[in-house]
Write a protein that holds these residues in place. Structure first.
Motif, mmCIF file in Angstrom:
data_model
loop_
_atom_site.group_PDB
_atom_site.id
_atom_site.type_symbol
_atom_site.label_atom_id
_atom_site.label_comp_id
_atom_site.label_asym_id
_atom_site.label_seq_id
_atom_site.Cartn_x
_atom_site.Cartn_y
_atom_site.Cartn_z
ATOM 1 N N GLY A 29 -0.677 8.833 7.943
ATOM 2 C CA GLY A 29 0.688 8.704 7.414
ATOM 3 C C GLY A 29 1.411 7.535 8.060
ATOM 4 O O GLY A 29 0.999 7.026 9.107
ATOM 5 N N THR A 30 2.480 7.122 7.403
ATOM 6 C CA THR A 30 3.204 5.922 7.837
ATOM 7 C C THR A 30 4.677 6.241 8.022
ATOM 8 O O THR A 30 5.255 6.981 7.218
ATOM 9 C CB THR A 30 3.096 4.844 6.719
ATOM 10 O OG1 THR A 30 1.726 4.485 6.593
ATOM 11 C CG2 THR A 30 3.916 3.609 7.043
ATOM 12 N N ASP A 45 3.164 11.975 3.687
ATOM 13 C CA ASP A 45 2.394 10.727 3.541
ATOM 14 C C ASP A 45 3.186 9.542 4.072
ATOM 15 O O ASP A 45 2.616 8.610 4.647
ATOM 16 C CB ASP A 45 2.062 10.485 2.058
ATOM 17 C CG ASP A 45 1.222 11.608 1.493
ATOM 18 O OD1 ASP A 45 0.019 11.594 1.755
ATOM 19 O OD2 ASP A 45 1.781 12.501 0.823
ATOM 20 N N VAL A 46 4.480 9.580 3.808
ATOM 21 C CA VAL A 46 5.348 8.476 4.216
ATOM 22 C C VAL A 46 6.652 9.056 4.743
ATOM 23 O O VAL A 46 7.220 9.974 4.134
ATOM 24 C CB VAL A 46 5.681 7.536 3.021
ATOM 25 C CG1 VAL A 46 6.416 6.295 3.510
ATOM 26 C CG2 VAL A 46 4.436 7.150 2.242
ATOM 27 N N ALA A 100 1.384 7.041 -6.671
ATOM 28 C CA ALA A 100 0.097 7.632 -7.057
ATOM 29 C C ALA A 100 0.114 9.161 -7.088
ATOM 30 O O ALA A 100 1.029 9.817 -6.605
ATOM 31 C CB ALA A 100 -0.974 7.149 -6.079
ATOM 32 N N TYR A 125 10.101 6.413 -7.730
ATOM 33 C CA TYR A 125 8.743 6.982 -7.694
ATOM 34 C C TYR A 125 8.794 8.367 -8.360
ATOM 35 O O TYR A 125 9.051 9.379 -7.698
ATOM 36 C CB TYR A 125 8.267 7.057 -6.233
ATOM 37 C CG TYR A 125 8.296 5.711 -5.540
ATOM 38 C CD1 TYR A 125 7.432 4.682 -5.938
ATOM 39 C CD2 TYR A 125 9.204 5.437 -4.521
ATOM 40 C CE1 TYR A 125 7.468 3.436 -5.334
ATOM 41 C CE2 TYR A 125 9.241 4.187 -3.908
ATOM 42 C CZ TYR A 125 8.372 3.204 -4.325
ATOM 43 O OH TYR A 125 8.412 1.966 -3.729
ATOM 44 N N ASP A 138 0.837 -1.211 0.000
ATOM 45 C CA ASP A 138 0.000 0.000 0.000
ATOM 46 C C ASP A 138 0.870 1.258 0.000
ATOM 47 O O ASP A 138 0.550 2.257 -0.662
ATOM 48 C CB ASP A 138 -0.964 -0.010 1.204
ATOM 49 C CG ASP A 138 -0.230 -0.097 2.531
ATOM 50 O OD1 ASP A 138 0.783 -0.827 2.620
ATOM 51 O OD2 ASP A 138 -0.652 0.585 3.493
ATOM 52 N N VAL A 139 1.999 1.211 0.723
ATOM 53 C CA VAL A 139 2.933 2.349 0.729
ATOM 54 C C VAL A 139 3.546 2.497 -0.666
ATOM 55 O O VAL A 139 3.641 3.609 -1.221
ATOM 56 C CB VAL A 139 4.037 2.128 1.796
ATOM 57 C CG1 VAL A 139 5.122 3.192 1.677
ATOM 58 C CG2 VAL A 139 3.427 2.123 3.193
ATOM 59 N N ALA A 182 3.076 11.973 -3.634
ATOM 60 C CA ALA A 182 3.288 11.701 -2.213
ATOM 61 C C ALA A 182 4.375 12.628 -1.674
ATOM 62 O O ALA A 182 5.360 12.910 -2.363
ATOM 63 C CB ALA A 182 3.710 10.249 -2.028
ATOM 64 N N ARG A 221 1.004 4.107 -2.848
ATOM 65 C CA ARG A 221 0.831 5.542 -2.553
ATOM 66 C C ARG A 221 1.981 6.356 -3.144
ATOM 67 O O ARG A 221 1.798 7.466 -3.632
ATOM 68 C CB ARG A 221 0.741 5.757 -1.028
ATOM 69 C CG ARG A 221 0.649 7.228 -0.617
ATOM 70 C CD ARG A 221 -0.660 7.867 -1.121
ATOM 71 N NE ARG A 221 -0.654 9.320 -1.063
ATOM 72 C CZ ARG A 221 -0.356 10.133 -2.094
ATOM 73 N NH1 ARG A 221 -0.009 9.634 -3.284
ATOM 74 N NH2 ARG A 221 -0.397 11.446 -1.957
ATOM 75 N N LEU A 222 3.200 5.785 -3.060
ATOM 76 C CA LEU A 222 4.371 6.507 -3.554
ATOM 77 C C LEU A 222 4.320 6.685 -5.074
ATOM 78 O O LEU A 222 4.912 7.616 -5.617
ATOM 79 C CB LEU A 222 5.655 5.767 -3.143
ATOM 80 C CG LEU A 222 5.985 5.859 -1.643
ATOM 81 C CD1 LEU A 222 7.048 4.846 -1.248
ATOM 82 C CD2 LEU A 222 6.455 7.270 -1.283
#
Ligand SMILES: C[S@@+](CC[C@H](N)C(=O)[O-])C[C@H]1O[C@@H](n2cnc3c(N)ncnc32)[C@H](O)[C@@H]1O
Length: 368
Positions: A285-286, A256-257, A184, A208, A177-178, A188, A181-182
């Motif tokens: 966020g992660t 986001d990350v 998308a 990315y 999922d990370v 990010a 997201r990176l």
């Protein structure tokens, strides 16, 4: 009778330790000669020019012929180089760099590249008296005092894994999922704390293509190099770097990350840094932390990775962390229970160990 058995056992153990120490000494000395060869460009010259006599190597690398000959002979007896005919007169022997040696000592892009260990041995020399003083006083040895050898070693050691494994294997399989997201849109926002030479930052930017990435490190010379690496990689329009202590600086907002690669265990105030990162991340966020793949608990016998990490801790990571006082005094051997405790104290409610297998590293995922 039992005394005799004990004496026999002790004699055998002494013999085994003597062998181990002698071979360890041989290995350490050979690592230093490898490091010397790399610093002087000798492996590169052999790779570029093919089989060389000592005179040819000296000319190609710009060093003295007598030294070239000694190094070539030493590398050959260490089974790192091949010689065409050892019976030839010394000045007519031709030496070759075998592919396996090139992979481990010369090819800095290879996952098998282990030559930087020699740089670690070198960087400890100049700070050795400081190290002894720190052990007596309970103080520390600042990261910067280990100098360029240390920075270069750290950067070189992790660079191949960042460029070849970080996105395509570790994140794609361990945190899909990370990874998604990176890739998308909207782009990010990514934070890389303790980024050192920026090889992770650059690897993320290359993998990315629309992500916006901020690298932070307290060590200014490392950030200078990181900026140069980003520029050379052509990603400097999406990557920025800041010099600052991550517990005290404003890291920014709405990431986001976030990542911390092999740096939490070096920090004097890891909980404050993790808290700052948590506040810098947007809701949901992660944070992914890569740190050492040590055993879950202390055991009397360590595997080679555990022994390597403890050695690094005694000589470098613990004194670096202790340079900031008061210090958490973590050291290289940061066990998962310690990481969990830091994460909880920093306010993260989610903590998981990611299913990413690596000899040296373990990956933690923190979130809310
Ligand atoms: C072992 S190096 C890892 C560097 C890089 N992440 C890598 O994997 O090659 C640890 C880095 O963390 C940085 N560091 C330590 N404490 C820090 C802090 N409080 N804030 C920012 N950077 C810090 C050091 O300057 C160093 O560059």
């Amino acid at each position: 009778m039992s005394t005799t058995v004990n004496e026999d056992q002790i004699e055998q153990q002494v013999g085994e330790l003597v062998d181990r120490f002698f071979m360890g000494g041989v290995a350490a000395i050979e690592l230093l000669t490898v490091h010397l060869g790399n610093r002087l460009g000798l492996y590169d010259a052999l790779a570029e020019h093919g089989p060389c006599t000592s005179t040819q190597l000296a000319a190609a690398a710009g060093i003295d012929e007598r030294y070239a000959r000694e190094w070539l002979e030493q590398q050959t007896t260490a089974e790192l180089l091949d010689v065409d005919d050892p019976g030839h007169p010394a000045d007519r022997r031709r030496y070759t760099l075998p592919p396996a040696t090139a992979e481990v000592v010369q090819n800095e892009q290879s996952l098998a590249y282990l030559a930087p260990i020699g740089g670690f041995l070198v960087c400890v020399g100049p700070i050795f008296s400081q190290l002894q003083a720190a052990y007596r006083t309970g103080g520390g040895v600042p990261f910067a005092d280990y100098g360029t050898e240390m920075r270069d070693m750290q950067g070189a050691f992790n660079r191949p894994a960042f460029s070849q494994l970080l996105a395509g294997e570790w994140l794609a399989n361990g945190a899909p999922d990370v990874h998604a997201r990176l890739q998308a849109s909207p782009p990010a926002r990514v934070l890389d704390v303790g980024c050192g030479y920026g090889w992770s930052t650059v690897a993320l930017a290359k993998a990315y293509p629309i992500a916006q990435i901020v690298g932070v490190d307290v060590d200014e010379p490392s950030i200078d190099e990181a900026r140069r690496h980003a520029k050379e990689a052509g990603v400097d329009h999406r990557v920025s770097f800041t010099v600052g202590h991550a517990a005290d600086s404003t890291l920014g907002k709405d990431f986001d990350v976030a990542f911390v690669f092999e740096a939490v265990h070096d920090m004097g105030r890891p909980v404050e840094v993790l808290r700052q990162i948590r506040e810098a991340c947007r809701d949901g966020g992660t944070l992914i932390v890569m740190d050492e793949n040590v055993a879950e608990e202390f055991g009397a016998i360590g595997n080679p990775v555990e022994r390597f990490m403890y050695g690094a801790s005694v000589l470098h990571c613990l004194p670096v962390g202790m340079a900031e006082q008061p210090s958490a005094g973590t050291g290289t051997v940061m066990r998962p229970s310690t990481m969990r405790e830091y994460a909880t104290k920093a306010g993260f409610s989610k903590f998981e160990i990611l299913p990413i297998e690596h000899d040296f590293f373990r990956f933690y995922r923190l979130g809310e």
